[in-house]
Design a protein around this motif. Structure first.
Motif, mmCIF file in Angstrom:
data_model
loop_
_atom_site.group_PDB
_atom_site.id
_atom_site.type_symbol
_atom_site.label_atom_id
_atom_site.label_comp_id
_atom_site.label_asym_id
_atom_site.label_seq_id
_atom_site.Cartn_x
_atom_site.Cartn_y
_atom_site.Cartn_z
ATOM 1 N N THR A 79 0.691 -1.016 0.164
ATOM 2 C CA THR A 79 -0.031 -0.073 -0.149
ATOM 3 C C THR A 79 0.882 1.493 -0.044
ATOM 4 N N GLU A 80 1.988 1.241 0.837
ATOM 5 C CA GLU A 80 2.833 2.359 0.932
ATOM 6 C C GLU A 80 3.725 2.476 -0.332
ATOM 7 N N ILE A 81 3.917 1.366 -1.065
ATOM 8 C CA ILE A 81 4.829 1.341 -2.319
ATOM 9 C C ILE A 81 4.027 1.934 -3.315
ATOM 10 N N ARG A 82 2.797 1.598 -3.172
ATOM 11 C CA ARG A 82 1.806 2.283 -4.429
ATOM 12 C C ARG A 82 1.827 4.007 -4.251
ATOM 13 N N LYS A 83 1.520 4.219 -2.855
ATOM 14 C CA LYS A 83 1.913 5.658 -2.728
ATOM 15 C C LYS A 83 2.830 6.453 -2.901
ATOM 16 N N GLN A 84 4.114 5.840 -2.693
ATOM 17 C CA GLN A 84 5.443 6.357 -3.110
ATOM 18 C C GLN A 84 5.535 6.260 -4.755
ATOM 19 N N TRP A 85 5.181 5.306 -5.259
ATOM 20 C CA TRP A 85 5.301 4.998 -6.835
ATOM 21 C C TRP A 85 4.748 6.157 -7.315
ATOM 22 N N ASP A 86 3.305 6.502 -6.911
ATOM 23 C CA ASP A 86 2.302 7.475 -7.175
ATOM 24 C C ASP A 86 3.074 8.701 -7.298
ATOM 25 N N GLN A 93 7.314 13.682 -11.224
ATOM 26 C CA GLN A 93 7.483 13.286 -12.637
ATOM 27 C C GLN A 93 8.880 12.629 -12.928
ATOM 28 N N ALA A 94 9.307 11.929 -12.201
ATOM 29 C CA ALA A 94 10.373 10.849 -12.387
ATOM 30 C C ALA A 94 9.877 9.485 -12.904
ATOM 31 N N ASN A 95 10.953 8.837 -13.135
ATOM 32 C CA ASN A 95 10.437 7.423 -13.398
ATOM 33 C C ASN A 95 11.168 6.481 -12.779
ATOM 34 N N ILE A 96 10.708 5.105 -12.649
ATOM 35 C CA ILE A 96 11.211 3.958 -11.784
ATOM 36 C C ILE A 96 11.430 2.930 -12.840
ATOM 37 N N LYS A 97 12.621 2.239 -12.440
ATOM 38 C CA LYS A 97 12.750 1.061 -13.259
ATOM 39 C C LYS A 97 13.121 0.028 -12.229
ATOM 40 N N VAL A 98 12.464 -1.286 -12.330
ATOM 41 C CA VAL A 98 12.868 -2.252 -11.430
ATOM 42 C C VAL A 98 13.266 -3.447 -12.397
ATOM 43 N N LEU A 99 14.697 -3.925 -11.773
ATOM 44 C CA LEU A 99 15.628 -4.474 -12.695
ATOM 45 C C LEU A 99 14.852 -6.030 -12.846
ATOM 46 N N ASP A 100 14.273 -6.523 -11.839
ATOM 47 C CA ASP A 100 13.998 -7.902 -11.796
ATOM 48 C C ASP A 100 12.451 -7.996 -12.364
ATOM 49 N N MET A 101 11.890 -6.801 -12.702
ATOM 50 C CA MET A 101 10.397 -7.054 -13.203
ATOM 51 C C MET A 101 10.355 -5.937 -14.474
ATOM 52 N N PRO A 102 10.891 -6.325 -15.560
ATOM 53 C CA PRO A 102 10.871 -5.465 -16.924
ATOM 54 C C PRO A 102 9.612 -4.682 -16.981
ATOM 55 N N LEU A 103 8.412 -5.297 -16.720
ATOM 56 C CA LEU A 103 7.121 -4.506 -16.757
ATOM 57 C C LEU A 103 6.967 -3.410 -15.978
ATOM 58 N N ILE A 118 0.152 -0.281 -18.016
ATOM 59 C CA ILE A 118 0.442 -1.551 -17.860
ATOM 60 C C ILE A 118 1.259 -1.883 -16.503
ATOM 61 N N ALA A 119 2.392 -0.671 -16.385
ATOM 62 C CA ALA A 119 3.098 -0.743 -15.402
ATOM 63 C C ALA A 119 2.548 -0.558 -13.834
ATOM 64 N N ASP A 120 1.525 0.481 -14.063
ATOM 65 C CA ASP A 120 0.562 0.825 -12.815
ATOM 66 C C ASP A 120 -0.448 -0.420 -12.545
ATOM 67 N N LEU A 121 -0.935 -1.040 -13.510
ATOM 68 C CA LEU A 121 -1.822 -2.239 -13.505
ATOM 69 C C LEU A 121 -1.093 -3.271 -12.749
ATOM 70 N N VAL A 122 0.175 -3.622 -13.253
ATOM 71 C CA VAL A 122 1.040 -4.797 -12.417
ATOM 72 C C VAL A 122 1.144 -4.395 -10.985
ATOM 73 N N LEU A 123 1.405 -3.320 -10.821
ATOM 74 C CA LEU A 123 1.765 -2.544 -9.335
ATOM 75 C C LEU A 123 0.496 -2.958 -8.708
ATOM 76 N N GLN A 124 -0.686 -2.620 -9.158
ATOM 77 C CA GLN A 124 -1.839 -2.773 -8.494
ATOM 78 C C GLN A 124 -2.222 -4.279 -8.200
ATOM 79 N N ILE A 125 -2.017 -5.091 -9.154
ATOM 80 C CA ILE A 125 -2.047 -6.346 -9.009
ATOM 81 C C ILE A 125 -1.107 -7.024 -7.817
ATOM 82 N N LEU A 126 0.350 -6.574 -7.879
ATOM 83 C CA LEU A 126 1.128 -7.073 -6.787
ATOM 84 C C LEU A 126 0.601 -6.596 -5.361
#
Length: 212
Positions: A79-86, A93-103, A118-126
């Motif tokens: 839940t906190e990860i999603r807030k920080q991601w958003d 307006q910066a970008n995030i790259k997760v190396l072990d999860m290309p999506l 797609i990136a936002d949807l994957v995060l929601q599902i996780l």
């Protein structure tokens, strides 16, 4: 600018594996920030340097890229990860790259609405999956405790035969007598602590336990 972020939970753990991966993208060590703190929340020294606080400006700016080896290096609370991601992707307006999860790479989809979706949807599902797992774990624990036998008023583990939960508090000699004197106002709390040889925090912890 490109920044890396590495984290482990304790000072005894090392960051070598994460740093090795991050150095493939970031050659200057000054731009790889590290924390040796728990992932239960985001109140961490170098994380706060990246995203800023009420009193400090963020290191990340529009168009910058933050690289992490895996999502759990950001934290354990989805839940906190999603807030920080958003906050990073939409507010800063910066970008995030997760190396072990290309999506989970907003840098390749910054001008692509479908890719960012797609990136936002994957995060929601996780996030949903993690929350459901926590919920199911709590249910399984509650069900397990419910069927445990009771011995001397305490639930006992069928595997170990030991009582579960916190052990009963150990009270010093003359506790009941000194406690009664203190509660009646005959002596002060300070005097009670001195007689019992207890520190302030321990004294009040035992009081709370005793009264409960």
């Amino acid at each position: 600018m490109m920044y890396g972020y590495a984290r482990v939970s304790t000072k005894e753990q090392n960051l070598d594996r994460q740093l090795e991966q991050l150095r493939e993208y970031i050659k200057d060590e000054r731009y790889i920030l590290r924390d040796k703190e728990s992932g239960k929340d985001f109140n961490r020294t170098n994380w706060n340097t990246l995203v800023g606080t009420e009193k400090t400006a963020p290191l990340l700016h529009e168009g910058d890229l933050l690289i992490v080896c895996s999502l759990d290096r950001l934290g354990r609370n989805y839940t906190e990860i999603r807030k920080q991601w958003d906050y990073i992707t939409n507010t800063l307006q910066a970008n995030i790259k997760v190396l072990d999860m290309p999506l989970l790479d907003t840098s390749i989809s910054k001008d692509n609405l479908d890719g960012r979706f797609i990136a936002d949807l994957v995060l929601q599902i996780l996030s949903y999956t993690a929350e459901k797992e926590r919920e199911n774990t709590r249910k399984r624990q509650a069900q397990g405790i419910a069927v445990m036998p009771v011995v001397n008023g305490k639930k006992v583990s069928s595997k170990t035969g030991n009582p579960i939960g916190r052990p009963n508090a150990e009270y010093p000699e003359r506790w009941s007598e000194i406690y009664s004197d203190w509660k009646s106002g005959s002596i002060t709390a300070t005097a009670a602590m001195e007689v019992l040889g207890l520190k302030r925090t321990t004294f009040y912890k035992l009081v709370k336990s005793y009264e409960a």
